[in-house]
Design a protein around this motif. Structure first.
Motif, PDB file in Angstrom:
ATOM      1  N   PRO A 215       0.975  -1.261   0.024  1.00 43.65           N
ATOM      2  CA  PRO A 215       0.136  -0.034  -0.076  1.00 43.65           C
ATOM      3  C   PRO A 215       0.891   1.304   0.016  1.00 43.65           C
ATOM      4  CG  PRO A 215      -0.709  -1.520   1.761  1.00 43.65           C
ATOM      5  CD  PRO A 215       0.539  -2.210   1.180  1.00 43.65           C
ATOM      6  N   PRO A 216       0.381   2.266  -0.592  1.00 45.40           N
ATOM      7  CA  PRO A 216       1.100   3.369  -0.732  1.00 45.40           C
ATOM      8  C   PRO A 216       1.801   4.165   0.688  1.00 45.40           C
ATOM      9  CG  PRO A 216      -0.490   3.759  -2.056  1.00 45.40           C
ATOM     10  CD  PRO A 216      -0.785   2.542  -1.419  1.00 45.40           C
ATOM     11  N   GLU A 217       0.754   4.128   1.535  1.00 43.83           N
ATOM     12  CA  GLU A 217       1.191   4.694   3.038  1.00 43.83           C
ATOM     13  C   GLU A 217       2.160   3.625   3.376  1.00 43.83           C
ATOM     14  OE1 GLU A 217      -1.746   3.312   1.910  1.00 43.83           O
ATOM     15  OE2 GLU A 217      -3.208   5.358   2.031  1.00 43.83           O
ATOM     16  N   PHE A 218       2.100   2.474   3.468  1.00 47.20           N
ATOM     17  CA  PHE A 218       3.436   1.664   3.920  1.00 47.20           C
ATOM     18  C   PHE A 218       4.612   1.843   2.998  1.00 47.20           C
ATOM     19  CE2 PHE A 218       5.354  -2.616   4.662  1.00 47.20           C
ATOM     20  CZ  PHE A 218       5.403  -2.476   6.082  1.00 47.20           C
ATOM     21  N   GLU A 219       4.473   2.081   1.871  1.00 47.91           N
ATOM     22  CA  GLU A 219       5.531   2.169   1.098  1.00 47.91           C
ATOM     23  C   GLU A 219       6.482   3.781   1.656  1.00 47.91           C
ATOM     24  OE1 GLU A 219       7.440   0.968  -1.091  1.00 47.91           O
ATOM     25  OE2 GLU A 219       6.017  -0.385  -2.409  1.00 47.91           O
ATOM     26  N   GLN A 220       5.438   4.722   2.032  1.00 50.09           N
ATOM     27  CA  GLN A 220       6.152   5.919   2.487  1.00 50.09           C
ATOM     28  C   GLN A 220       6.654   5.386   3.943  1.00 50.09           C
ATOM     29  OE1 GLN A 220       2.420   8.387   2.949  1.00 50.09           O
ATOM     30  NE2 GLN A 220       3.683   9.960   1.911  1.00 50.09           N
ATOM     31  N   LEU A 221       6.152   4.634   4.676  1.00 51.73           N
ATOM     32  CA  LEU A 221       6.822   4.235   6.000  1.00 51.73           C
ATOM     33  C   LEU A 221       8.198   3.573   5.958  1.00 51.73           C
ATOM     34  CD1 LEU A 221       6.496   3.829   9.006  1.00 51.73           C
ATOM     35  CD2 LEU A 221       5.410   1.979   8.713  1.00 51.73           C
ATOM     36  N   LEU A 222       8.209   2.674   4.739  1.00 52.11           N
ATOM     37  CA  LEU A 222       9.601   2.090   4.441  1.00 52.11           C
ATOM     38  C   LEU A 222      10.577   3.045   4.084  1.00 52.11           C
ATOM     39  CD1 LEU A 222       8.098  -1.087   2.596  1.00 52.11           C
ATOM     40  CD2 LEU A 222       8.902  -1.082   4.966  1.00 52.11           C
ATOM     41  N   GLN A 223      10.047   4.257   3.441  1.00 52.74           N
ATOM     42  CA  GLN A 223      11.170   5.097   2.844  1.00 52.74           C
ATOM     43  C   GLN A 223      11.659   6.191   3.852  1.00 52.74           C
ATOM     44  OE1 GLN A 223       9.244   6.601  -0.670  1.00 52.74           O
ATOM     45  NE2 GLN A 223       9.127   4.561  -1.290  1.00 52.74           N
ATOM     46  N   LEU A 224      11.061   6.033   5.175  1.00 56.55           N
ATOM     47  CA  LEU A 224      11.622   7.004   6.065  1.00 56.55           C
ATOM     48  C   LEU A 224      13.126   7.235   6.272  1.00 56.55           C
ATOM     49  CD1 LEU A 224       9.227   6.256   9.438  1.00 56.55           C
ATOM     50  CD2 LEU A 224       8.827   8.064   7.541  1.00 56.55           C
ATOM     51  N   ASP A 225      13.433   8.372   6.263  1.00 59.01           N
ATOM     52  CA  ASP A 225      15.194   8.453   6.697  1.00 59.01           C
ATOM     53  C   ASP A 225      15.233   8.271   8.022  1.00 59.01           C
ATOM     54  OD1 ASP A 225      14.682  11.001   8.196  1.00 59.01           O
ATOM     55  OD2 ASP A 225      14.560  12.267   6.581  1.00 59.01           O
ATOM     56  N   LYS A 226      16.706   8.420   8.270  1.00 60.51           N
ATOM     57  CA  LYS A 226      17.078   7.766   9.566  1.00 60.51           C
ATOM     58  C   LYS A 226      16.509   8.673  10.678  1.00 60.51           C
ATOM     59  CE  LYS A 226      21.224   6.843  11.957  1.00 60.51           C
ATOM     60  NZ  LYS A 226      22.902   7.093  12.382  1.00 60.51           N
ATOM     61  N   GLU A 227      16.462   9.719  10.725  1.00 63.21           N
ATOM     62  CA  GLU A 227      16.133  10.748  11.674  1.00 63.21           C
ATOM     63  C   GLU A 227      14.597  10.274  11.728  1.00 63.21           C
ATOM     64  OE1 GLU A 227      15.372  15.490  13.119  1.00 63.21           O
ATOM     65  OE2 GLU A 227      16.643  15.062  11.201  1.00 63.21           O
ATOM     66  N   GLU A 228      13.757  10.450  10.896  1.00 60.41           N
ATOM     67  CA  GLU A 228      12.365  10.017  11.093  1.00 60.41           C
ATOM     68  C   GLU A 228      12.106   8.614  11.355  1.00 60.41           C
ATOM     69  OE1 GLU A 228      10.961  12.873   7.078  1.00 60.41           O
ATOM     70  OE2 GLU A 228      11.534  10.735   6.804  1.00 60.41           O
ATOM     71  N   ALA A 229      12.867   7.682  11.037  1.00 62.29           N
ATOM     72  CA  ALA A 229      12.671   6.420  11.505  1.00 62.29           C
ATOM     73  C   ALA A 229      12.943   6.316  12.693  1.00 62.29           C
ATOM     74  CB  ALA A 229      13.768   5.446  10.638  1.00 62.29           C
ATOM     75  N   GLU A 230      13.685   6.997  13.557  1.00 59.59           N
ATOM     76  CA  GLU A 230      14.370   6.865  14.746  1.00 59.59           C
ATOM     77  C   GLU A 230      13.174   7.563  15.674  1.00 59.59           C
ATOM     78  OE1 GLU A 230      17.782   8.956  15.304  1.00 59.59           O
ATOM     79  OE2 GLU A 230      19.124   7.254  14.632  1.00 59.59           O
ATOM     80  N   ARG A 231      12.451   8.679  14.995  1.00 60.38           N
ATOM     81  CA  ARG A 231      11.192   9.165  15.909  1.00 60.38           C
ATOM     82  C   ARG A 231      10.155   8.142  15.558  1.00 60.38           C
ATOM     83  NH1 ARG A 231      10.264  14.548  12.547  1.00 60.38           N
ATOM     84  NH2 ARG A 231       8.534  14.733  13.791  1.00 60.38           N
TER      85      ARG A 231
END
Length: 332
Positions: A215-231
């Motif tokens: 799903p597009p929303e999950f694709e967005q989640l998988l593409q988080l950069d390092k700082e966003e992923a840490e949050r």
């Protein structure tokens, strides 16, 4: 657009991703889970159901149902059209330990009335269950059985043909490196092949996007950069830790209630002991009173036996002698 603290900005024209828009991650668990190694991932499990909306979900290794019931609750609450299978022999293994006999029956008592309409608990080995699941049908697979490298590799290989084009696979205990656990090693190999998320808390949870049609929303989640992923990870650590605090509070309340029950039982036992001691003392006092009365009666009889009437005629005192034999010696 101004970012909120939990929003993640992307290129122009793309809406920022905010995990809190998926309100299921804030849902309370009913009934509250028992202590489990999986409890801190329950908010993410509910979030994942909302964002993926799988058509078929399979969990390999259900145990007490902490994770499986959470997935089922989210599916029911969200009205997702999904068929679920929880597979376990309910016998245990060297990592989970041997299951007590009531584990499966207690789980069914909780599961069947709430989720029996779309979910089934399958008492089977993982290999046997795979024979009855169509190839290419499973959108969400949770592997949480035997945790050796060989076992998790075998489970993934066995179930890979069952995965759909939008499949996501979860691996628990990717952050455990002791007691023969090898999921971490298998995770390192697979996470190099597929887009993924990796949570360090709660013994570690790996989220592997195996299917190419996410799903597009999950694709967005998988593409988080390092700082966003840490949050993102920090958010779900806090939400998961809240579950741990709730579980610990519930355990403390149960322990306190058990302690109070034991205290009341002890107080009742003490009262019973006191009452019995009083009854024993009263019985001893009554016995002593009867002993004294018996002695007095014997003394009277002795006096009569030694009286003039005794010396005048034994026949006249025969009744007294009979009484004396019945009463016994003085002081008894």
């Amino acid at each position: 657009m101004v970012d909120t603290p939990m929003s993640f900005r992307y290129d122009s024209g793309v809406q920022p991703f905010n995990p809190l828009n998926y309100r299921s991650c804030l849902t309370a668990v009913h009934p509250p889970p028992a202590v489990s190694a999986w409890q801190e991932h329950i908010p993410f499990a509910m979030f994942l159901i909302e964002i993926l909306r799988p058509r078929v979900f399979v969990e390999l290794g259900v145990h007490t149902g902490a994770s499986y019931l959470a997935f089922c609750q989210a599916i029911a609450n969200l009205g997702v059209s999904c068929t679920c299978y929880g597979v376990d022999t309910f016998q245990g293994d060297e990592h989970a330990g041997r299951y007590e006999r009531h584990i499966e029956s207690q789980l069914r008592e909780r599961h069947d009335p709430l989720y029996g309409g779309f979910s089934r608990l399958v008492t089977s080995t993982f290999d046997e269950a795979a024979r009855y699941i169509p190839d290419g049908s499973v959108d969400l697979l949770h592997i949480d059985g035997m945790h050796s490298y060989e076992a998790v590799s075998h489970d993934f290989a066995t179930w890979s043909p069952k995965l759909s084009a939008r499949a996501v696979v979860l691996f628990h205990d990717i952050n455990v490196r002791e007691r023969g656990f090898g999921v971490w090693r298998f995770w390192e190999e697979q996470s190099a092949r597929f887009p993924h998320l990796a949570f360090s808390h709660g013994h570690g949870l790996g989220v592997l996007a195996v299917g190419r049609e996410q799903p597009p929303e999950f694709e967005q989640l998988l593409q988080l950069d390092k700082e966003e992923a840490e949050r993102f990870y920090a958010l779900f650590f806090l939400l998961g830790h809240r579950i741990t605090l709730q579980v610990e509070l519930a355990e403390s309340k149960r322990a306190l209630q058990a302690s109070e029950t034991n205290r009341q039982a002890a107080a009742q036992s003490a009262a019973t002991i006191t009452r019995l001691q009083q009854q024993l003392a009263e019985a001893e006092a009554e016995k002593e009173s009867l002993r004294r009365q018996n002695g007095a009666l014997r003394d009277t009889i002795d006096q009569l036996n030694n009286s003039v009437s005794f010396r005048l005629g034994m026949g006249a005192t025969a009744p007294l002698r009979w009484i004396s034999r019945k009463v016994g010696p003085s002081g008894s």
